[in-house]
Design a protein around this motif. Sequence first.
Motif, short mmCIF file in Angstrom:
data_model
loop_
_atom_site.label_atom_id
_atom_site.label_comp_id
_atom_site.label_asym_id
_atom_site.label_seq_id
_atom_site.Cartn_x
_atom_site.Cartn_y
_atom_site.Cartn_z
N GLY A 96 0.81 -1.21 0.00
CA GLY A 96 0.00 0.00 0.00
C GLY A 96 0.84 1.26 0.00
N GLU A 97 0.17 2.39 0.10
CA GLU A 97 0.86 3.67 0.03
C GLU A 97 1.61 4.02 1.31
OE1 GLU A 97 -0.91 6.96 -2.08
OE2 GLU A 97 -2.43 5.59 -2.90
N ALA A 98 1.45 3.21 2.35
CA ALA A 98 2.17 3.47 3.60
C ALA A 98 3.66 3.15 3.47
CB ALA A 98 1.56 2.66 4.74
N VAL A 99 4.01 2.33 2.48
CA VAL A 99 5.41 1.94 2.27
C VAL A 99 5.86 2.43 0.90
CG1 VAL A 99 7.02 0.01 2.08
CG2 VAL A 99 5.15 -0.10 3.73
N ALA A 100 6.99 3.13 0.89
CA ALA A 100 7.60 3.57 -0.36
C ALA A 100 8.75 2.63 -0.70
CB ALA A 100 8.11 5.00 -0.23
N PHE A 101 8.83 2.28 -1.97
CA PHE A 101 9.94 1.49 -2.48
C PHE A 101 10.84 2.47 -3.23
CE2 PHE A 101 6.84 -1.58 -1.44
CZ PHE A 101 7.44 -2.82 -1.37
N VAL A 102 11.83 3.01 -2.52
CA VAL A 102 12.70 4.03 -3.07
C VAL A 102 13.73 3.36 -3.97
CG1 VAL A 102 14.44 5.79 -2.51
CG2 VAL A 102 12.37 5.57 -1.10
N GLU A 145 10.76 -14.50 8.16
CA GLU A 145 11.97 -15.33 8.23
C GLU A 145 13.22 -14.56 7.82
OE1 GLU A 145 11.21 -18.81 5.87
OE2 GLU A 145 9.52 -19.42 7.13
N GLU A 146 13.07 -13.42 7.20
CA GLU A 146 14.22 -12.69 6.67
C GLU A 146 14.45 -11.32 7.30
OE1 GLU A 146 16.51 -13.72 4.51
OE2 GLU A 146 15.58 -15.63 4.01
N TRP A 147 13.38 -10.62 7.61
CA TRP A 147 13.53 -9.26 8.12
C TRP A 147 14.04 -9.26 9.55
CZ3 TRP A 147 9.36 -5.19 6.68
CH2 TRP A 147 9.13 -5.21 5.31
N PRO A 148 14.88 -8.28 9.91
CA PRO A 148 15.25 -8.13 11.32
C PRO A 148 14.02 -7.76 12.14
CG PRO A 148 16.22 -6.37 9.99
CD PRO A 148 15.52 -7.29 9.05
N GLU A 149 14.06 -8.09 13.40
CA GLU A 149 12.91 -7.83 14.28
C GLU A 149 12.51 -6.36 14.29
OE1 GLU A 149 11.63 -8.31 18.96
OE2 GLU A 149 13.27 -9.55 18.17
N SER A 150 13.50 -5.46 14.27
CA SER A 150 13.19 -4.02 14.29
C SER A 150 12.39 -3.61 13.06
CB SER A 150 14.47 -3.20 14.40
OG SER A 150 15.32 -3.46 13.29
N SER A 151 12.70 -4.18 11.91
CA SER A 151 11.97 -3.86 10.68
C SER A 151 10.57 -4.45 10.72
CB SER A 151 12.72 -4.39 9.45
OG SER A 151 13.94 -3.70 9.32
N GLN A 152 10.43 -5.65 11.26
CA GLN A 152 9.11 -6.26 11.39
C GLN A 152 8.22 -5.39 12.28
OE1 GLN A 152 8.89 -10.52 12.11
NE2 GLN A 152 10.97 -10.75 11.31
N LYS A 153 8.79 -4.86 13.36
CA LYS A 153 8.01 -4.00 14.26
C LYS A 153 7.57 -2.72 13.54
CE LYS A 153 9.89 -5.59 18.64
NZ LYS A 153 10.74 -5.27 19.79
N ARG A 154 8.47 -2.14 12.76
CA ARG A 154 8.12 -0.92 12.01
C ARG A 154 6.98 -1.21 11.03
NH1 ARG A 154 13.74 1.17 9.69
NH2 ARG A 154 12.38 2.65 8.60
N PHE A 155 7.06 -2.33 10.33
CA PHE A 155 6.03 -2.69 9.37
C PHE A 155 4.70 -2.97 10.06
CE2 PHE A 155 3.78 -5.46 6.37
CZ PHE A 155 3.83 -4.66 5.24
N MET A 156 4.74 -3.67 11.17
CA MET A 156 3.51 -3.97 11.91
C MET A 156 2.87 -2.68 12.44
SD MET A 156 2.86 -7.02 11.37
CE MET A 156 1.37 -7.03 12.35
N LEU A 158 2.86 0.13 10.94
CA LEU A 158 2.12 0.69 9.80
C LEU A 158 0.81 -0.03 9.59
CD1 LEU A 158 4.96 1.08 7.14
CD2 LEU A 158 3.76 2.90 8.36
N LYS A 159 0.85 -1.35 9.64
CA LYS A 159 -0.38 -2.14 9.45
C LYS A 159 -1.41 -1.82 10.53
CE LYS A 159 0.37 -4.42 5.75
NZ LYS A 159 -0.45 -4.08 4.59
N ASN A 160 -0.96 -1.65 11.77
CA ASN A 160 -1.88 -1.33 12.87
C ASN A 160 -2.50 0.05 12.70
OD1 ASN A 160 -1.50 -3.81 14.08
ND2 ASN A 160 0.17 -3.08 15.39
#
Length: 163
Positions: A96-102, A145-156, A158-160
């Motif tokens: 979605g638009e919450a994440v930019a793929f720079v 399985e691949e992302w570091p925990e800190s990145s997973q938290k940032r993504f979650m 956004l989802k929340n």
Amino acid sequence: MKEQAQWRQEGGCSCGQIRYAITAPPMFVHCCHCHWCQRETGSAFALNAMIESSHVEVITGTPEVIMTPSESGKGQIIHRCPTCRMAVWSHYAGAGEAVAFVRVGTLDNPECAPPDIHIYTDSKQPWVIIPPGASQHPGYYKPREEWPESSQKRFMALKNREK
């Protein structure tokens, strides 16, 4: 990587009309070798740094927003320079638009965002050599399985916010 609060990288298009900054380190950097990315970039792969859109700050200019087809059939929103037409970032339907793929190549210092993973390697060009030990998958992968925990938290986070 540097602490998020101290991290800032600038970039822009080739003609200089669009200048932007990313104000946090990427959550994850994809090097995608699928045929669709090869066609779209005119190169052997696309290198995209995934970051919260709130951490993409336009400094000068106004990117043109264009909807393009994608292999998934869900489309892709690309932010391009209206003059030189260079793609500077995009949004994919899955995130979605919450994440930019720079586009890492548009950063002034692209070495700040090396790939964390190589995906769709089943269609990579045979002359592209992936470094030994680099994470790679023949198709997509499971971020948990691949992302570091800190990145997973940032993504979650956004989802929340979207709920």
